[in-house]
Structure formats: C-alpha cells, structure tokens
Design an enzyme around this catalytic site. Structure first.
Site: not given
Length: 499
Positions: A251, A298, A423
């Site tokens: 991004y 992040r 996850r």
C-alpha cells in the site's frame, strides 16, 4: 534468479506439539504480563491480535452487525490488544472495507469500541489500523483494453511503425490502431507496448507512488499527512485506545519506504527521502492527537521482492520512527504486488500470491526452515538496533505463532516485546483465555493451510475451515456466510469455571 513460492513448498511440516502451562505458570509468564504502550496506556498482557480484514462492512464502509459480532468474538478471548482491520482514510469507494474518512463513520465505530470493551469485560485494548491505498483495477478483457482503456500515444505509434516498417502508422486513425492491436499476436504486443501498458493488459492497471506524471500522485506528500491526522482524530474521538499507521505490504506508505521508490521530488531514492513522508505523517498524527495518545506503526522488516527493501532498511527506519515518537513498531514481511501471480480476467491482482506473499503468511507446505516463527528474526534485529540506540520502543512480532512455548521463548530471548497471532486467533479466538486459565489442551489449533487467506483473496467473508467442520445448518443460532455454506463466527466457548 529468485526462488518462487511454489518451488519452495517441498516439505509438509506438522503443526508443532504444544506443552501448555498451568494457570499458575501462565500467570508468571512474560506473555501474560502487562506492558505500557506510549506514555500511560497499559495493556494487561502482551498477547495481540493483529489487523485482519474480514470483509463484513457495507460496500460504503460502515460498521455492520456482522462487524460488531466478529470483533466481539475476538474480544471474548480477552487478548491484551486487538487491532481493528485496515480502515480507509479517504472518503472514497473501497468495497466492504471499513472507512474512517468522514465523521459520518464515527457512530458505527463508536459502537464497535463499546462492543469490544463489553465483550472483553474491559480487559482488551482496542486499536484501529488506518490505511491509504492507490488505484488497482481488475485485469480487463483484451477487447475492452484495446478498444477503451489503452491510450494511443505518439510513442506507441512510433513503435508500431518501426515494428511493421510502415510509417503510415504514425498518422493512422486511432480506431484503426486499436483494431490492429486487438488482433495482433503476442510478439507484436510485447514489442510495441510499453512495460506498463503490457502490465495493464496482463494484470490490470495499477498506480505507483513514483508515477509523478499523475498530478494526484505528485500531491501525495501534501495531502496524506492531513488525511492520516484527521483519521487519527476520529479514532481518538471514537474511543479507540490508539491508532496503528499502516506502512506495510502493498500500500501507499510502504511504497514510499521501498527501495523501488524512485521519486525525484525529495520523497524517493535515498533512505532519508524515502522515510520523509512516513515521518511527516507520524508528526501530523502526533500533533493532532497529542503526546499521550498511543500511535503505532506496522511496517515491513523485508519486502522480499527483487530490488526491494531489506532488513537493514527496516532497522534504519525503525530508529527514525522511534526518534519521531512512535509508541510501538509492529513488524511484518512481504505481501507486495511486484511478484504477485497473474489474476484471472475480471479479477484484481492480489499481493499475497507470490514469494513475498508466501513469506507474509507461510503455510505448512514450506522449505526446510518451516513456517513457524519465520518472521521473528526481523523483529529481533529491529529491536536490537533500537535498544542499541537507546530506545525502549516496544516491538511486536507475528507470523506462524501457534504455541505458548513459542511465544514465551520469543519474549525470553528479547526478540520482541509482544507476540501477535492472526491465524491461530482466527482458528480459536478463545485461545489466549484458555491458556491463561490453564486449559491449553482445549485450544483449537490452526493448521496453517491458509483456507482463510484464499477467502480473503476473493473478497469473501473470511472464516476458518475448523469452524466449518462443526457446522450444523439446522442449528437456529448459527449464522451463515453469504454463500450459505460456512458459519460466520466460531463456535462459542464457556469456561468450566469463572475466571
């Protein structure tokens, strides 16, 4: 030549065995000890659910009941920190992704904060990740590309005339050029089309931060600090405990940090120029929310693409972010567009399909090194450098975290200050609470097959195959995904005794 992800997947690794702690051992552990984020915010423990996009918002970015239920379910597991999905800072269409680019989104986000606080009994700190992204279009039908989308430029006409040894193509009507290209063979197309034109045909049009011929791209350094700052203001007003600036993966902000960033306006090329806008955004956000509101970042420890940034870049950036007053650094890896697989016609390129995507979310099909804790060395290198430079900035690591022993060992060795699990938390949102209660043997273990990632790639509501195995469509309390085949939430769990 770089090794592709499929070539690396030679070994199926078993999920590592787990030795779970007693309730007393968990209480004495580092993972379940408190940590201060920023000047005064205390998280009750160092367990962390990083941002995951579940595709449950409305098409115009509003919080839905499905969004509230999703985050409430994670909050029931009482992680120390829960980071809400990447949330768009612009007030533009972005599909079923949360948005924070206007005050009209605040009421729904306020309900989300209240829901998490109630479901976690006040135990969990809730952050929101805020993101900017550039235009990415679906791979077009060749007919549409040549007849509608391709710009017939003078350089294209020159290449066509040279290839065909016919000067008339320099002046031929545009419709004739388009019709010829529509029927041309692959060798001709690869010869006359520019690299970006061919990419737009084969993968779909995609903007880069170094496309300085586009005025809105040139303006990003002027526009983005204010957009991020306003989004952070809304997050603070909404009641979030902090914001996480998304500088990772495919991004906008990650691309400014990338070695691939060739901007020539002072915002690309050298390390100081590449970090300039990310630091400007951090400063603008800090000025808007004040010194005591937690602001994290992040970002990537390694881009894992040819010519991309590596861990030495990330170490240097981390020190600059610490100097700029960031309150924590969350380290990820890969997930770039540059090595993504070619999408099908009508689909958009997905940045987690190439080698860099594999490294972001490694599976049990791996090389000899295996997928578990694979990204931890990046966080460890950044943390060592920070401490060496005199900074105490907390570092969060993630990637294939599946047992208490694994997480506790990371903290004991000083490789990170918090350990996140996406996850495994998706497979069992209650796993932190189960471990804390000495009931680790009840944890539903993630199998790391990336069933969830496959759904995300198709922008389907993200679920886990381990929930679906317990699906009884006739059970009236089970809510199904839009395809009617999967449950939207994990099975509920009640502790056998009060905690």
């Amino acid at each position: 030549m770089s090794v592709t992800a499929p070539e690396r997947k030679r070994v199926r690794h078993p999920v590592p065995p787990a030795k779970w702690p007693t309730r007393e051992e968990a209480a004495r552990s580092r993972w379940f000890s408190p940590i201060t984020l920023g000047t005064r915010l205390v998280a009750a423990e160092r367990t962390w659910v990083p941002a995951m996009v579940p595709w449950r918002a409305t098409d115009d970015g509003f919080v839905t009941q499905d969004v509230l239920d999703w985050y409430a379910r994670f909050a029931e597991g009482q992680p120390g920190v829960l980071v809400v999905e990447a949330t768009g800072i612009r007030d533009i269409p972005s599909g079923p992704l949360l948005r924070i680019g206007d005050d009209r989104f605040v009421p729904g986000l306020s309900r989300l904060v209240e829901t998490v606080r109630e479901a976690s009994r006040g135990h969990t700190r809730i952050f929101i990740q805020i993101i900017d992204f550039l235009t990415v279009r679906r791979r077009p039908e060749p007919e549409k590309y040549f007849m509608r989308y391709l710009e017939v430029t003078d350089p294209l006409r020159v290449q066509l005339a040279l290839w065909l040894d016919d000067k008339r193509w320099r002046e031929a009507p545009e419709d004739e050029v388009r019709r010829f290209l529509r029927e041309a063979d692959r060798v001709t197309l690869e010869t006359v089309l520019a690299d970006r034109e061919l990419e737009a045909l084969d993968y779909g049009y995609r903007e880069r931060v170094w496309d300085l011929h586009l005025p809105w791209i040139r303006e990003l350094p002027r526009v983005l600090p204010g957009l991020f700052a306003e989004a952070a203001r809304r997050a603070q007003a909404t009641g979030f405990d902090g914001v996480e600036l998304h500088y990772a993966h495919a991004y906008t902000m990650a691309s400014f940090l990338s070695r691939l960033n060739t901007r020539t306006d002072g915002y690309g090329g050298t390390l100081p120029h590449r970090v300039r806008l990310p630091l400007d955004v951090l400063a603008a956000v800090r000025a808007r929310v004040g010194p005591d509101y937690p602001v994290g970042i992040r970002y990537l420890g390694d881009e894992v693409v040819e010519g991309g940034s590596r861990v030495d870049d990330a170490v240097w950036f981390g020190i600059k972010f610490a100097e700029g007053g960031v309150d924590y650094l969350s380290v990820s890896k890969g997930g770039r567009f540059e090595d993504a697989k070619q999408p099908k016609i009508g689909e958009a390129v997905y940045p987690y399909t190439g080698e860099s995507g594999y490294e972001c979310m490694p599976t049990v099909l791996s090389d000899a090194r295996g997928p578990f804790g694979r990204n931890v060395p990046l966080a460890a290198a950044i943390r060592r450098a920070l401490r060496g430079a005199g900074h105490t900035t907390p570092v969060v690591t993630s990637g294939g975290i599946t047992t208490f022993e694994q997480a506790e060992g990371i903290l004991e060795r000083g490789e990170a200050d918090c350990v996140a699990a996406a996850r495994q938390s998706l497979a069992d949102p209650d796993w932190f609470r189960k471990v804390r209660l000495g009931l680790g043997h009840l944890v539903r273990r993630c199998e790391f097959t990336n069933y969830c990632e496959g759904l995300d790639q198709r922008h389907k509501q993200v679920t886990c195959k381990l929930w679906d195995r317990k699906l009884d469509p006739t059970e009236p309390t089970v809510r199904l995904a839009s395809d009617g085949k999967r449950r939207l939430l994990p099975p509920s769990w009640t502790a056998p005794s009060a905690d």
